[in-house]
Design a protein around this motif. Structure first.
Motif, PDB file in Angstrom:
ATOM      1  N   PHE A  12       0.805  -1.224   0.000  1.00  0.00           N
ATOM      2  CA  PHE A  12       0.000   0.000   0.000  1.00  0.00           C
ATOM      3  C   PHE A  12       0.842   1.280   0.000  1.00  0.00           C
ATOM      4  O   PHE A  12       0.338   2.345   0.282  1.00  0.00           O
ATOM      5  CB  PHE A  12      -1.021   0.012   1.152  1.00  0.00           C
ATOM      6  CG  PHE A  12      -1.845  -1.228   1.208  1.00  0.00           C
ATOM      7  CD1 PHE A  12      -2.650  -1.600   0.142  1.00  0.00           C
ATOM      8  CD2 PHE A  12      -1.815  -2.056   2.314  1.00  0.00           C
ATOM      9  CE1 PHE A  12      -3.413  -2.757   0.185  1.00  0.00           C
ATOM     10  CE2 PHE A  12      -2.581  -3.210   2.374  1.00  0.00           C
ATOM     11  CZ  PHE A  12      -3.381  -3.576   1.301  1.00  0.00           C
ATOM     12  N   LYS A  17       1.526   1.307  -5.576  1.00  0.00           N
ATOM     13  CA  LYS A  17       0.435   1.801  -6.433  1.00  0.00           C
ATOM     14  C   LYS A  17       0.878   1.816  -7.889  1.00  0.00           C
ATOM     15  O   LYS A  17       0.119   1.439  -8.784  1.00  0.00           O
ATOM     16  CB  LYS A  17       0.002   3.203  -5.985  1.00  0.00           C
ATOM     17  CG  LYS A  17      -0.721   3.205  -4.661  1.00  0.00           C
ATOM     18  CD  LYS A  17      -1.030   4.617  -4.192  1.00  0.00           C
ATOM     19  CE  LYS A  17      -1.581   4.575  -2.771  1.00  0.00           C
ATOM     20  NZ  LYS A  17      -1.718   5.914  -2.198  1.00  0.00           N
ATOM     21  N   GLU A  66      -8.008  -4.342   8.022  1.00  0.00           N
ATOM     22  CA  GLU A  66      -7.750  -3.132   7.232  1.00  0.00           C
ATOM     23  C   GLU A  66      -7.172  -3.500   5.863  1.00  0.00           C
ATOM     24  O   GLU A  66      -7.558  -2.919   4.845  1.00  0.00           O
ATOM     25  CB  GLU A  66      -6.797  -2.195   7.979  1.00  0.00           C
ATOM     26  CG  GLU A  66      -7.420  -1.512   9.162  1.00  0.00           C
ATOM     27  CD  GLU A  66      -6.428  -0.706   9.991  1.00  0.00           C
ATOM     28  OE1 GLU A  66      -5.227  -0.644   9.621  1.00  0.00           O
ATOM     29  OE2 GLU A  66      -6.842  -0.145  11.019  1.00  0.00           O
ATOM     30  N   GLN A  69      -9.864  -4.866   3.555  1.00  0.00           N
ATOM     31  CA  GLN A  69     -10.702  -3.798   3.019  1.00  0.00           C
ATOM     32  C   GLN A  69      -9.984  -3.038   1.904  1.00  0.00           C
ATOM     33  O   GLN A  69     -10.571  -2.738   0.868  1.00  0.00           O
ATOM     34  CB  GLN A  69     -11.138  -2.835   4.131  1.00  0.00           C
ATOM     35  CG  GLN A  69     -12.052  -1.721   3.647  1.00  0.00           C
ATOM     36  CD  GLN A  69     -13.297  -2.243   2.953  1.00  0.00           C
ATOM     37  OE1 GLN A  69     -13.966  -3.142   3.436  1.00  0.00           O
ATOM     38  NE2 GLN A  69     -13.600  -1.693   1.799  1.00  0.00           N
ATOM     39  N   LYS A  70      -8.717  -2.729   2.116  1.00  0.00           N
ATOM     40  CA  LYS A  70      -7.952  -2.020   1.092  1.00  0.00           C
ATOM     41  C   LYS A  70      -7.857  -2.839  -0.190  1.00  0.00           C
ATOM     42  O   LYS A  70      -8.045  -2.307  -1.294  1.00  0.00           O
ATOM     43  CB  LYS A  70      -6.545  -1.685   1.610  1.00  0.00           C
ATOM     44  CG  LYS A  70      -6.522  -0.576   2.643  1.00  0.00           C
ATOM     45  CD  LYS A  70      -5.101  -0.333   3.128  1.00  0.00           C
ATOM     46  CE  LYS A  70      -5.065   0.725   4.202  1.00  0.00           C
ATOM     47  NZ  LYS A  70      -3.698   0.937   4.712  1.00  0.00           N
ATOM     48  N   THR A  73     -11.200  -2.930  -2.013  1.00  0.00           N
ATOM     49  CA  THR A  73     -11.437  -1.673  -2.720  1.00  0.00           C
ATOM     50  C   THR A  73     -10.652  -1.634  -4.035  1.00  0.00           C
ATOM     51  O   THR A  73     -11.187  -1.266  -5.084  1.00  0.00           O
ATOM     52  CB  THR A  73     -11.048  -0.464  -1.836  1.00  0.00           C
ATOM     53  OG1 THR A  73     -11.856  -0.492  -0.660  1.00  0.00           O
ATOM     54  CG2 THR A  73     -11.249   0.843  -2.563  1.00  0.00           C
TER      55      THR A  73
END
Length: 128
Positions: A12, A17, A66, A69-70, A73
Protein backbone atom coordinates in the motif's frame (compact mmCIF):
# COMPACT_ATOMS: atom_id res chain seq x y z
CA UNK A 1 5.13 -20.37 -21.50
CA UNK A 2 1.82 -18.56 -21.23
CA UNK A 3 1.32 -16.36 -18.19
CA UNK A 4 -2.04 -17.25 -16.62
CA UNK A 5 -1.61 -16.24 -12.97
CA UNK A 6 0.26 -13.18 -11.78
CA UNK A 7 0.96 -12.62 -8.10
CA UNK A 8 1.30 -8.98 -7.08
CA UNK A 9 2.27 -8.41 -3.44
CA UNK A 10 1.27 -4.95 -2.24
CA UNK A 11 2.26 -2.99 0.84
CA UNK A 12 0.00 0.00 0.00
CA UNK A 13 2.97 2.36 -0.47
CA UNK A 14 3.22 4.85 -3.33
CA UNK A 15 5.63 2.47 -5.09
CA UNK A 16 3.15 -0.39 -4.87
CA UNK A 17 0.43 1.80 -6.43
CA UNK A 18 2.65 2.21 -9.50
CA UNK A 19 3.39 -1.50 -9.40
CA UNK A 20 -0.34 -2.22 -9.35
CA UNK A 21 -0.89 -0.13 -12.49
CA UNK A 22 1.87 -2.04 -14.27
CA UNK A 23 0.51 -5.39 -13.06
CA UNK A 24 -3.01 -4.63 -14.27
CA UNK A 25 -1.71 -3.66 -17.70
CA UNK A 26 0.54 -6.73 -17.88
CA UNK A 27 -2.34 -9.01 -16.85
CA UNK A 28 -4.66 -7.38 -19.37
CA UNK A 29 -2.20 -7.81 -22.26
CA UNK A 30 -1.59 -11.46 -21.31
CA UNK A 31 -5.24 -12.21 -20.47
CA UNK A 32 -4.06 -13.39 -17.06
CA UNK A 33 -5.64 -13.47 -13.62
CA UNK A 34 -4.14 -11.05 -11.10
CA UNK A 35 -3.80 -12.16 -7.50
CA UNK A 36 -3.23 -9.29 -5.08
CA UNK A 37 -1.48 -10.27 -1.85
CA UNK A 38 -0.83 -8.40 1.35
CA UNK A 39 1.11 -10.11 4.13
CA UNK A 40 0.56 -8.63 7.57
CA UNK A 41 3.78 -9.00 9.54
CA UNK A 42 3.30 -10.16 13.11
CA UNK A 43 3.20 -7.12 15.41
CA UNK A 44 6.44 -6.69 17.28
CA UNK A 45 6.36 -6.89 21.03
CA UNK A 46 7.54 -3.85 22.91
CA UNK A 47 9.63 -3.72 26.06
CA UNK A 48 6.81 -1.94 27.85
CA UNK A 49 4.06 -4.24 26.64
CA UNK A 50 2.03 -3.50 29.77
CA UNK A 51 1.14 -0.06 28.39
CA UNK A 52 -0.65 -1.51 25.39
CA UNK A 53 -4.40 -1.23 25.63
CA UNK A 54 -4.86 -4.07 23.16
CA UNK A 55 -2.89 -7.26 22.69
CA UNK A 56 -0.50 -7.90 19.79
CA UNK A 57 -3.02 -10.48 18.53
CA UNK A 58 -5.75 -7.82 18.46
CA UNK A 59 -3.39 -5.44 16.63
CA UNK A 60 -2.69 -8.17 14.07
CA UNK A 61 -6.40 -8.81 13.59
CA UNK A 62 -7.04 -5.10 13.07
CA UNK A 63 -4.23 -4.81 10.53
CA UNK A 64 -5.50 -7.89 8.71
CA UNK A 65 -9.06 -6.49 8.47
CA UNK A 66 -7.75 -3.13 7.23
CA UNK A 67 -5.66 -4.88 4.57
CA UNK A 68 -8.65 -6.96 3.45
CA UNK A 69 -10.70 -3.80 3.02
CA UNK A 70 -7.95 -2.02 1.09
CA UNK A 71 -7.46 -4.98 -1.25
CA UNK A 72 -11.23 -5.34 -1.71
CA UNK A 73 -11.44 -1.67 -2.72
CA UNK A 74 -8.57 -2.08 -5.20
CA UNK A 75 -10.11 -5.24 -6.64
CA UNK A 76 -13.45 -3.49 -7.17
CA UNK A 77 -11.68 -0.77 -9.14
CA UNK A 78 -10.02 -3.21 -11.56
CA UNK A 79 -12.32 -6.25 -11.74
CA UNK A 80 -14.04 -4.82 -14.82
CA UNK A 81 -10.67 -4.90 -16.62
CA UNK A 82 -9.19 -8.26 -15.56
CA UNK A 83 -10.01 -11.23 -13.31
CA UNK A 84 -8.70 -10.44 -9.84
CA UNK A 85 -8.46 -12.25 -6.51
CA UNK A 86 -7.25 -10.94 -3.15
CA UNK A 87 -5.37 -12.73 -0.41
CA UNK A 88 -4.42 -11.41 3.02
CA UNK A 89 -2.28 -13.53 5.31
CA UNK A 90 -0.24 -13.17 8.49
CA UNK A 91 3.48 -13.75 8.58
CA UNK A 92 6.82 -12.51 7.35
CA UNK A 93 6.10 -11.02 3.92
CA UNK A 94 9.00 -12.70 2.12
CA UNK A 95 7.95 -16.14 3.41
CA UNK A 96 4.29 -15.55 2.66
CA UNK A 97 4.96 -14.33 -0.89
CA UNK A 98 6.89 -17.51 -1.67
CA UNK A 99 4.34 -19.74 0.07
CA UNK A 100 1.37 -18.19 -1.73
CA UNK A 101 3.17 -18.22 -5.10
CA UNK A 102 3.72 -21.97 -4.75
CA UNK A 103 0.21 -22.58 -3.40
CA UNK A 104 -1.56 -20.82 -6.28
CA UNK A 105 1.01 -22.00 -8.84
CA UNK A 106 1.77 -18.46 -9.93
CA UNK A 107 3.47 -18.07 -13.29
CA UNK A 108 4.92 -14.68 -12.42
CA UNK A 109 5.47 -12.45 -9.40
CA UNK A 110 5.49 -8.72 -10.03
CA UNK A 111 7.05 -7.14 -6.99
CA UNK A 112 8.62 -3.80 -6.11
CA UNK A 113 11.73 -3.11 -4.13
CA UNK A 114 11.75 -2.74 -0.37
CA UNK A 115 12.45 0.97 -0.70
CA UNK A 116 15.88 0.97 0.91
CA UNK A 117 17.42 3.29 -1.62
CA UNK A 118 18.08 1.04 -4.60
CA UNK A 119 21.56 1.37 -6.06
CA UNK A 120 22.91 3.45 -3.16
CA UNK A 121 21.86 0.79 -0.64
CA UNK A 122 23.50 -1.90 -2.80
CA UNK A 123 26.77 0.03 -3.01
CA UNK A 124 26.74 0.60 0.77
CA UNK A 125 26.12 -3.09 1.37
CA UNK A 126 28.61 -4.34 -1.21
CA UNK A 127 31.53 -2.04 -0.50
CA UNK A 128 31.21 -1.00 3.13
Amino acid sequence: MKTKKILCPLDFSDVSKKLLDYSVEFAQVNKAKLILLHAVDHPHLYDNYEILTITPHEIGDKLEKEAQQKLRTIAQEIEHIIPVKTIVCMGKPFFEIIRVAKEIQSDLIIIGSHGRGGYRAYVDWKYN
